[in-house]
Structures are given as structure tokens and as C-alpha cells.
Design an enzyme around this catalytic site. Structure first.
Site, PDB file in Angstrom:
ATOM      1  N   ASP A  39      39.523  99.699  34.504  1.00 46.57           N
ATOM      2  CA  ASP A  39      39.434  98.313  34.052  1.00 46.57           C
ATOM      3  C   ASP A  39      37.983  97.837  34.059  1.00 46.57           C
ATOM      4  OD1 ASP A  39      42.143  98.354  33.805  1.00 46.57           O
ATOM      5  OD2 ASP A  39      42.557  97.009  35.490  1.00 46.57           O
ATOM      6  N   ALA A  40      37.213  98.292  35.056  1.00 43.20           N
ATOM      7  CA  ALA A  40      35.809  97.872  35.153  1.00 43.20           C
ATOM      8  C   ALA A  40      35.019  98.341  33.918  1.00 43.20           C
ATOM      9  CB  ALA A  40      35.181  98.428  36.422  1.00 43.20           C
ATOM     10  N   SER A  88      45.971  85.026  26.945  1.00 35.74           N
ATOM     11  CA  SER A  88      45.329  85.815  27.990  1.00 35.74           C
ATOM     12  C   SER A  88      44.633  84.832  28.936  1.00 35.74           C
ATOM     13  CB  SER A  88      44.333  86.766  27.329  1.00 35.74           C
ATOM     14  OG  SER A  88      43.662  87.517  28.309  1.00 35.74           O
ATOM     15  N   GLU A 119      45.998  80.380  42.725  1.00 33.34           N
ATOM     16  CA  GLU A 119      47.085  81.314  43.028  1.00 33.34           C
ATOM     17  C   GLU A 119      46.613  82.740  42.796  1.00 33.34           C
ATOM     18  OE1 GLU A 119      50.382  80.689  40.316  1.00 33.34           O
ATOM     19  OE2 GLU A 119      48.988  80.242  38.722  1.00 33.34           O
ATOM     20  N   LYS A 121      46.367  86.484  41.163  1.00 38.14           N
ATOM     21  CA  LYS A 121      46.517  87.148  39.866  1.00 38.14           C
ATOM     22  C   LYS A 121      47.233  88.465  40.124  1.00 38.14           C
ATOM     23  CE  LYS A 121      44.305  88.261  35.593  1.00 38.14           C
ATOM     24  NZ  LYS A 121      44.575  89.708  35.500  1.00 38.14           N
ATOM     25  N   ARG A 142      54.455  90.445  26.146  1.00 42.37           N
ATOM     26  CA  ARG A 142      53.510  89.544  25.484  1.00 42.37           C
ATOM     27  C   ARG A 142      53.104  90.056  24.096  1.00 42.37           C
ATOM     28  NH1 ARG A 142      47.672  88.699  28.157  1.00 42.37           N
ATOM     29  NH2 ARG A 142      47.650  90.850  27.488  1.00 42.37           N
ATOM     30  N   GLU A 179      55.093  87.508  35.648  1.00 40.26           N
ATOM     31  CA  GLU A 179      54.584  88.859  35.795  1.00 40.26           C
ATOM     32  C   GLU A 179      55.699  89.737  36.350  1.00 40.26           C
ATOM     33  OE1 GLU A 179      51.716  88.169  34.652  1.00 40.26           O
ATOM     34  OE2 GLU A 179      50.773  90.144  34.752  1.00 40.26           O
ATOM     35  N   LYS A 296      43.899  77.080  38.074  1.00 45.86           N
ATOM     36  CA  LYS A 296      44.432  76.293  36.953  1.00 45.86           C
ATOM     37  C   LYS A 296      44.206  74.808  37.210  1.00 45.86           C
ATOM     38  CE  LYS A 296      48.024  79.695  36.063  1.00 45.86           C
ATOM     39  NZ  LYS A 296      49.411  80.108  36.222  1.00 45.86           N
ATOM     40  N   LYS A 320      38.031  87.581  38.998  1.00 46.54           N
ATOM     41  CA  LYS A 320      38.408  88.972  39.256  1.00 46.54           C
ATOM     42  C   LYS A 320      37.675  89.532  40.463  1.00 46.54           C
ATOM     43  CE  LYS A 320      40.677  90.504  35.313  1.00 46.54           C
ATOM     44  NZ  LYS A 320      40.594  91.562  34.305  1.00 46.54           N
TER      45      LYS A 320
HETATM   46  P1  NAD Z   1      44.209  89.642  32.151  1.00 45.24           P
HETATM   47  O1  NAD Z   1      45.140  90.603  32.777  1.00 45.24           O
HETATM   48  O2  NAD Z   1      42.810  89.657  32.620  1.00 45.24           O
HETATM   49  O3  NAD Z   1      44.767  88.144  32.349  1.00 45.24           O
HETATM   50  C1  NAD Z   1      45.841  87.563  31.645  1.00 45.24           C
HETATM   51  C2  NAD Z   1      47.160  87.882  32.231  1.00 45.24           C
HETATM   52  O4  NAD Z   1      47.192  87.655  33.607  1.00 45.24           O
HETATM   53  C3  NAD Z   1      48.244  86.996  31.687  1.00 45.24           C
HETATM   54  O5  NAD Z   1      48.790  87.530  30.529  1.00 45.24           O
HETATM   55  C4  NAD Z   1      49.246  86.929  32.816  1.00 45.24           C
HETATM   56  O6  NAD Z   1      50.403  87.615  32.524  1.00 45.24           O
HETATM   57  C5  NAD Z   1      48.546  87.568  33.975  1.00 45.24           C
HETATM   58  N1  NAD Z   1      48.684  86.842  35.228  1.00 45.24           N
HETATM   59  C6  NAD Z   1      48.856  87.407  36.445  1.00 45.24           C
HETATM   60  N2  NAD Z   1      48.980  86.494  37.393  1.00 45.24           N
HETATM   61  C7  NAD Z   1      48.909  85.298  36.785  1.00 45.24           C
HETATM   62  C8  NAD Z   1      48.992  83.971  37.255  1.00 45.24           C
HETATM   63  N3  NAD Z   1      49.156  83.692  38.547  1.00 45.24           N
HETATM   64  N4  NAD Z   1      48.872  82.976  36.358  1.00 45.24           N
HETATM   65  C9  NAD Z   1      48.682  83.235  35.048  1.00 45.24           C
HETATM   66  N5  NAD Z   1      48.602  84.482  34.541  1.00 45.24           N
HETATM   67  C10 NAD Z   1      48.714  85.509  35.400  1.00 45.24           C
HETATM   68  O7  NAD Z   1      44.176  89.756  30.643  1.00 45.24           O
HETATM   69  P2  NAD Z   1      44.895  90.704  29.652  1.00 45.24           P
HETATM   70  O8  NAD Z   1      44.573  90.123  28.353  1.00 45.24           O
HETATM   71  O9  NAD Z   1      46.314  90.934  29.995  1.00 45.24           O
HETATM   72  O10 NAD Z   1      44.208  92.076  29.842  1.00 45.24           O
HETATM   73  C11 NAD Z   1      42.865  92.275  29.907  1.00 45.24           C
HETATM   74  C12 NAD Z   1      42.595  93.084  31.133  1.00 45.24           C
HETATM   75  O11 NAD Z   1      43.462  94.218  31.161  1.00 45.24           O
HETATM   76  C13 NAD Z   1      41.199  93.613  31.127  1.00 45.24           C
HETATM   77  O12 NAD Z   1      40.309  92.727  31.743  1.00 45.24           O
HETATM   78  C14 NAD Z   1      41.360  94.914  31.879  1.00 45.24           C
HETATM   79  O13 NAD Z   1      41.275  94.660  33.266  1.00 45.24           O
HETATM   80  C15 NAD Z   1      42.752  95.346  31.546  1.00 45.24           C
HETATM   81  N6  NAD Z   1      42.744  96.350  30.456  1.00 45.24           N
HETATM   82  C16 NAD Z   1      42.385  97.590  30.783  1.00 45.24           C
HETATM   83  C17 NAD Z   1      42.338  98.570  29.815  1.00 45.24           C
HETATM   84  C18 NAD Z   1      41.948  99.966  30.210  1.00 45.24           C
HETATM   85  O14 NAD Z   1      41.866 100.820  29.353  1.00 45.24           O
HETATM   86  N7  NAD Z   1      41.708 100.219  31.484  1.00 45.24           N
HETATM   87  C19 NAD Z   1      42.654  98.274  28.492  1.00 45.24           C
HETATM   88  C20 NAD Z   1      43.037  96.981  28.177  1.00 45.24           C
HETATM   89  C21 NAD Z   1      43.072  96.024  29.172  1.00 45.24           C
END
Ligand code: NAD
Length: 337
Positions: A39-40, A88, A119, A121, A142, A179, A296, A320
Site C-alpha cells: 500500500d505504501a 473514497s 473513529e 479506519k 463499492r 466495512e 469526520k 494513515k
Molecule cells: P481508502 O481505503 O484509503 O479509504 C476509503 C475507504 O475506507 C472507504 O471506502 C471505506 O470503506 C473505508 N473505511 C474504513 N473505515 C472507515 C470509517 N470508519 N469511516 C469511513 N470509511 C471507512 O481508499 P480506497 O479508495 O478504498 O483505497 C485506496 C487505498 O487502497 C490506497 O491508499 C491503498 O492503501 C490501497 N490500495 C492498494 C493497492 C495495492 O496494490 N497495494 C491498490 C489499490 C489500493
């Protein structure tokens, strides 16, 4: 001169290269549940893309990975349109990002946007539940935010997700977002079972949850100890909607939905910092893996006023935590499906 003309071409090339890497990673992560980069690393690419677009706004086209949510859905599942778009979250990686977010919210709201709800994540996968007249009629991933995958039979097997809402004041229709995750213990056990039969383990709880939920055969899903925590609503009809995020959680809990009690409503940036610091120290207290803290704006009127960008609400931010050693090591091993 040549240098001025050369710079955009180099930027365009780098942008195209990064966009391709990100799209490929999205596909592996969201569709195959089997990422091949950390992810990093992914967040690094996205950061560089955003910087390039900041410098050269013409690179910020609607099809750029910075402007899109998730990835197109898998053909293994039926497509369903969300009644309200699923978004997102924008990220904050340090204190300056957090201060910047709050300052922008304050500017746009033309007032103190507080109080804030802090809260956890949860590192799982986002799922939307649709209740009509109190009955669970549909559950979807989603997807790209507008269209998700129909995983209704699978979600019905998730312990704690009510098939019927309870209480006197059930909305005629409500979209609940949350989630789906595998508790860390369940993740460990599942990986042991997979390795016992010679199959590759999952890289992390998030991928194991996504891989377990997104099964063609819901009987496989039923055997996985998945759980869900809800943290938002989309469309809401036929009953008075709550006026703050925290009241919404009370309301959702009253309807029988699984809500976390690990949240705090605070007034100041200092208190937000304190919450982030506390869970940085107590990252493994919850039964699920977390990758940060979500802050939030608590009042729904202010949330509405701030609205959203092309992919994320302006009224929330995900702080993060830096990646942990163990996760990085696990990612080096082959990833299961
Ligand atoms: P995200 O995971 O950074 O954040 C959005 C999501 O967080 C929301 O859709 C929601 O479901 C979730 N979430 C969890 N707890 C929550 C809470 N308390 N309140 C609100 N939402 C909450 O964004 P994303 O668009 O899902 O994904 C992007 C992230 O996914 C990237 O930053 C990366 O870390 C990871 N990613 C990794 C790869 C990889 O190849 N490693 C590829 C794509 C995405």
C-alpha cells in the site's frame, strides 16, 4: 525554449507511466484481491500523480486514477447501481495534511466545522446494504463508486448483519455503508488452513476479507468468520434522518446494525491528535486490523455544506498510520485468492 517544452513532455510520460502502474495495481487489488505491491508503494505513486497534476492541471483528466474510486467490477458478479455514490477518503499522512484539511473545511464552511467524530479506519472492504421496509434486499461492493458487485447471498452469511431491521422507527428505505472484515484471529486461522492444504495464504486481513466475501459460492463465504461494522449511510427515506454522525451511529445501533463503540466526538485539533496518538500506541487492541483513523465533521448540515470532490467527501479525512513491519513481510509472500 526547449527546456520549457521538454518539461511537460517528460511530465506527461511520467504521468502516463504512473497511471498505468496504478491501474494495474487497482485491478489486482480490487478485482483479483491479490495485490503485488505494498500500500505504501501504491500511495507513493498516487502522491506523485497528484503532484504532477498540481503542477500541470491539464494532466488531471477524468480518467486519471486520482479522479476515480476503486476499479471496474468483476464480471463474476451481477452489476448493481448504488442509489447514492460511494466515495473514497482523502488521506492525511502527517500533521500538516491534517491541519490543511481542517483549515480548508473551516474556510469553506465559513465557520468552525467542529465538533469532529474520530473513529478507526478498518482495513476491510466497503460494502453497501440496502434495506427496504426494514428488509435486507441487496448488498453490493463499492466497485467504481457508482456500480458495484451484487454480493447479497454472500453478505447474508456474515454474522451480525441483520436480515431485518428492528425497532419502531424503521426508515422505508435506507442504504447503509460499512466495512466487511476478517478479525485478525480468523485471518490467522484461515491462512493456516490454506497452507495446510498447500494453497497460498492471503497477504493481509483486507485481502482475505475481500477474497472471502467475493466468492461465487456463498457457502464458501459462510465458512469464513467475516464480520461487519457500519460507518455511514447513503439514501435515507421515510423517517427523520439523524442530524449528527454520532446520533446516526446510535440510530443504526437501535435498528440492530453492528456499530463500533471505538469513536470519540471531539472539539479541537489537539483532541484529534490525542485520539490518533492513542490508537497509534494501541493499534492491536481492536479485533480487526486498522490502517488509520478517520476524522469526520459530526454535524450533517456542515457535511452537506462541505460536499465532495470527484471521489471523496471534503468533510472527512483518513489519517494513515505508517505501514507495519509484519505487513510488509507478509506481502513478500505469494498472495492467495
Ligand atoms: P481508502 O481505503 O484509503 O479509504 C476509503 C475507504 O475506507 C472507504 O471506502 C471505506 O470503506 C473505508 N473505511 C474504513 N473505515 C472507515 C470509517 N470508519 N469511516 C469511513 N470509511 C471507512 O481508499 P480506497 O479508495 O478504498 O483505497 C485506496 C487505498 O487502497 C490506497 O491508499 C491503498 O492503501 C490501497 N490500495 C492498494 C493497492 C495495492 O496494490 N497495494 C491498490 C489499490 C489500493
Amino acid at each position: 525554449d526547449a527546456e520549457v517544452e521538454g518539461a511537460p513532455a517528460a511530465a506527461r510520460e511520467r504521468h502516463a507511466e504512473l497511471a498505468e502502474l496504478a491501474e494495474e495495481a487497482n485491478w489486482r487489488y480490487y478485482v483479483l484481491d491479490s495485490p503485488t505491491v505494498s500500500d505504501a508503494q501504491y500511495d507513493g505513486w498516487m502522491g506523485e500523480l497528484r503532484e504532477l497534476e498540481q503542477e500541470h492541471p491539464d494532466l488531471r483528466t477524468p480518467d486519471s486514477p486520482t479522479q476515480k474510486v476503486g476499479a471496474p467490477i468483476s464480471t463474476e458478479f451481477a452489476a448493481v447501481d448504488h442509489l447514492q455514490r460511494m466515495e473514497s477518503l482523502d488521506n492525511a499522512f502527517d500533521e500538516a495534511d491534517l491541519i490543511g484539511w481542517q483549515a480548508r473545511a473551516e474556510r469553506l464552511a465559513e465557520a468552525d466545522p467542529g465538533p469532529y467524530l474520530c473513529e478507526l479506519k478498518i482495513d476491510g472492504l466497503a460494502v453497501a446494504l440496502l434495506y427496504e421496509k426494514g428488509r435486507l434486499v441487496r448488498a453490493a461492493t463499492r466497485g467504481d463508486g457508482r456500480t458495484g458487485e451484487d454480493v447479497t447471498p454472500n453478505v447474508r452469511t456474515v454474522k451480525g448483519v441483520p436480515h431485518r431491521l428492528k425497532g419502531a422507527d424503521v426508515p422505508d428505505l435506507v442504504e447503509v455503508r460499512g466495512e466487511v472484515f476478517l478479525p485478525v484471529e480468523g485471518f490467522r486461522r484461515l491462512n493456516e488452513q490454506l497452507m495446510d492444504v498447500g494453497r497460498p495464504p492471503f497477504a493481509n486481513p483486507r485481502n482475505s476479507a475481500a477474497g472471502s466475501l467475493r466468492q461465487k459460492d456463498p457457502r464458501v463465504t459462510a465458512q469464513r468468520p467475516l464480520r461487519m461494522i457500519v460507518h455511514g449511510v447513503g439514501k435515507w427515506e421515510g423517517a427523520e434522518p439523524p442530524v449528527t454522525q454520532s446520533q446516526m451511529y446510535d440510530r443504526l445501533q437501535g435498528l440492530g446494525l453492528p456499530v463500533s463503540d471505538r469513536y470519540r466526538v471531539v472539539r479541537s485539533l489537539d483532541e484529534i491528535r490525542e485520539f490518533i496518538g492513542y490508537y497509534n500506541e494501541h493499534r492491536h487492541d481492536p479485533e480487526y486490523e486498522i490502517d488509520g483513523v478517520v476524522v469526520k465533521v459530526d454535524r450533517v448540515t456542515v457535511q452537506r455544506q462541505l460536499g465532495s470532490t470527484s471521489k471523496a467527501p471534503r468533510w472527512a479525512i483518513a489519517f494513515k498510520y505508517p505501514p507495519e513491519e509484519v505487513t510488509t513481510k507478509l506481502r513478500d509472500i505469494q498472495v492467495g485468492v
